[in-house]
Design an enzyme around this catalytic site. Structure first.
Site, PDB file in Angstrom:
ATOM      1  N   CYS A   6       0.516  -1.172  -0.138  1.00 17.37           N
ATOM      2  CA  CYS A   6       0.252  -0.204   0.147  1.00 17.37           C
ATOM      3  C   CYS A   6       0.785   1.008   0.088  1.00 17.37           C
ATOM      4  O   CYS A   6       2.102   1.083   1.056  1.00 17.37           O
ATOM      5  CB  CYS A   6      -1.158  -0.097   1.390  1.00 17.37           C
ATOM      6  SG  CYS A   6      -2.453  -1.259   1.692  1.00 17.37           S
ATOM      7  N   ALA A   7       0.343   1.970  -1.203  1.00 21.76           N
ATOM      8  CA  ALA A   7       1.075   3.120  -0.926  1.00 21.76           C
ATOM      9  C   ALA A   7       1.242   4.249   0.650  1.00 21.76           C
ATOM     10  O   ALA A   7       2.130   4.838   0.664  1.00 21.76           O
ATOM     11  CB  ALA A   7       0.904   4.420  -2.158  1.00 21.76           C
TER      12      ALA A   7
END
Length: 146
Positions: free
Chosen positions: A51-52
């Site tokens: 996930c960013a």
């Protein structure tokens, strides 16, 4: 917003919202309605890779009935990004009240596409969503195998 929201509640609300901006704001509001994740659950083990933004998902087995074996799971989660927090709320609504078998078989990304959310997520957010779904499915599979 009342929680737990069901995916049917979210579908009905989405049907009333005409444009993407309204839906975006609604998803953010869903995320704001999630209960806070206790600090002790913000561990490396609960962190979702891929996930960013920062995402933590904590699951635990639930035993329903006299069998003594877990057949459901409780989920808690949070993110440092408002829209991702909302995506977590939608995921939780999708999996709410499902057995572990049903969780493994549920096509959450298909539901996101049906809602029109997938087409409005950046590639990074789509990858993060896939990571969250994979994590939930893996946790359910591990509980089934236990």
């Amino acid at each position: 917003m009342d929680f737990p929201m069901t995916i049917d509640d979210i579908r009905a609300d989405f049907a009333l919202l005409d444009d993407w901006e309204d839906r975006y704001r609604y998803v953010i509001e869903l995320g704001r309605g999630l209960p806070p994740l206790p600090e002790e659950l913000r561990t490396e083990a609960n962190k979702v890779r891929g996930c960013a933004s920062q995402v933590w998902l904590a699951t635990k087995p639930l035993v329903n009935g006299g069998a003594g074996k877990a057949n459901r799971m409780a989920m808690q989660g949070t993110s440092d990004a408002l829209i991702v927090q909302g995506l977590i709320a939608v995921l939780f609504a999708i999996y709410e009240d499902k057995t572990l078998d049903e969780i493994v078989r549920t096509d959450a990304q298909g539901i996101f596409a049906e809602l029109g959310l997938s087409e409005h997520l950046t590639q990074q957010r789509s990858n993060g969503l896939a990571s969250m779904v994979k994590r939930i499915h893996m946790d359910a599979e591990m509980m089934l195998a236990a």
